[in-house]
Enzyme design. Structure first.
Site, PDB file in Angstrom:
ATOM      1  N   ARG A 274       0.736  -1.151  -0.059  1.00 24.97           N
ATOM      2  CA  ARG A 274       0.094   0.037   0.034  1.00 24.97           C
ATOM      3  C   ARG A 274       0.803   1.383  -0.025  1.00 24.97           C
ATOM      4  NH1 ARG A 274      -2.224  -3.549  -1.328  1.00 24.97           N
ATOM      5  NH2 ARG A 274      -4.089  -4.473  -0.495  1.00 24.97           N
TER       6      ARG A 274
ATOM      7  N   GLU B 204      -3.760   3.459   6.680  1.00 18.41           N
ATOM      8  CA  GLU B 204      -3.764   3.266   5.231  1.00 18.41           C
ATOM      9  C   GLU B 204      -4.286   4.498   4.532  1.00 18.41           C
ATOM     10  OE1 GLU B 204      -4.717  -0.657   3.905  1.00 18.41           O
ATOM     11  OE2 GLU B 204      -5.657   0.187   2.060  1.00 18.41           O
TER      12      GLU B 204
ATOM     13  N   SER C 191     -10.046   0.176   4.236  1.00 16.69           N
ATOM     14  CA  SER C 191      -9.200  -0.093   5.260  1.00 16.69           C
ATOM     15  C   SER C 191      -8.478   0.990   5.727  1.00 16.69           C
ATOM     16  CB  SER C 191      -8.136  -1.086   4.747  1.00 16.69           C
ATOM     17  OG  SER C 191      -8.567  -2.185   4.319  1.00 16.69           O
TER      18      SER C 191
END
Ligand SMILES: Cc1cc2nc3c(=O)[nH]c(=O)nc-3n(C[C@H](O)[C@H](O)[C@H](O)COP(=O)(O)OP(=O)(O)OC[C@H]3O[C@@H](n4cnc5c(N)ncnc54)[C@H](O)[C@@H]3O)c2cc1C
Length: 299
Positions: A172, A291, A221
């Protein structure tokens, strides 16, 4: 935000003080000092070349991984419209996609072209620009596995094609240069039967429906999975499932998702996230890393 910059002429749409809340999944947060929706790649490159280099620039996709703080975003927010949402087949296994194309559009085109391996994008509700920037992924695959190259306009207005290796991908994360706008990407899969590809897309969609609050005001998320852990389990074990701060809540359905139940401010949402991080640290010793991208300034 009181500073007013001289803005270069554009062919697309340039709006001063454009509210961003309607453009992001959380439906909260302040305005962009300027929102630029370029007519095409030339318009974007010419604008960035002429723009005072001190003005910050950021890309905005569908705002599916974003908290826009309540004081808004200084500088220019660039949003890519329909001219950037084209998907074209280059050969038997390769697609060239505009930076504004959605994951559903990319995966559906891949299916029609008999290209397997891009089904995971079906489940990520963002754009190619966001995927490339975030190394988006699901069900064991991520952008790093399928990207050939990305076309970007650097903050200076220079056009560059970045090869996979230039993007410094980890989980990510990318090393996309600050202020660079992704205007296109080439993805490679492998030959597949359209019916089998559709079946995999259906399986992914059903799994999502069961596990995530898809029709909510959310940001996907919230925290990255720490090495050897699942973020949602740590949040759950710290007793945070359903935790509330104003109208912000940790989802009961998937506790790595935060929700705006109605009138939550971005400060409520971000504050709730920070409270969760503290509780997780106290319970398990693990420091969760955001995130969700948090941008702009507090009110
Ligand atoms: C219900 C739900 C489920 C999700 N599931 C997943 C999942 O399974 N896997 C996953 O990886 N993510 C998931 N996400 C998060 C999100 O969809 C991804 O991170 C996606 O890549 C973000 O795309 P976006 O276009 O909406 O980007 P935004 O949220 O608008 O922006 C995210 C970041 O990308 C940058 N950016 C956006 N467009 C550009 C551009 N054109 N050029 C340069 N920078 C740009 C922004 O500046 C920001 O830093 C989910 C989100 C939701 C709401």
């Amino acid at each position: 935000m009181t500073v007013c910059y001289a803005m270069p002429p554009v062919r697309g749409k340039l709006t001063h003080g454009a509210p961003l809340a309607p453009l992001v999944w959380f439906k909260s947060g302040g305005a962009a000092e300027y929102l630029f929706e370029p007519a095409d790649v030339d318009d974007l490159a010419t604008f960035l070349y002429a723009l005072d280099p001190s003005v910050p620039v950021m890309g905005l996709g569908l705002g599916s991984n974003l908290i826009v703080r309540d004081g808004g975003v200084p500088g220019v927010v660039v949003r890519l419209g329909k001219t950037f949402a084209k998907v074209e087949r280059l050969d038997a296994t390769t697609l060239r996609c505009g930076g504004g194309a959605s994951g559903i559009l990319v995966s559906s085109n891949a299916r029609d072209a008999g290209i397997a391996g891009l089904e995971f994008m079906r489940s990520i509700p963002g754009t190619v620009g966001g995927f490339v920037r975030m190394n988006g992924g699901a069900y064991g695959r991520e952008v790093e596995d399928v990207l050939v190259e990305a076309d970007v306009i650097l903050r200076s207005g220079e056009r560059r094609t970045l090869a996979l290796g230039d993007l410094g991908y980890t989980y990510r994360h990318s090393d996309l240069p600050a202020g660079a706008i992704v205007v296109g990407a080439t993805f490679r899969g492998h030959p597949g039967e359209p019916s089998a590809i559709q079946a995999e897309m259906d399986r992914i969609a059903a799994a999502r429906e069961e596990s995530q609050p898809l029709r909510s005001r959310t940001g996907g998320s919230t925290f990255k999975n720490p090495e050897g852990h699942k973020a949602w389990q740590l949040v759950d074990q710290a007793g945070c499932r359903g935790l509330r701060k104003g109208d912000a809540q940790v989802s009961e359905k998937h506790c790595n998702f935060l929700l705006n139940l109605g009138d939550a401010t971005s400060a409520d949402i971000e504050g709730l996230g920070e409270e969760v991080r503290e509780k997780v640290k106290a319970k398990s010793g693990v420091i969760l890393e955001w995130e969700i991208q948090r941008v702009g300034v507090a009110k």
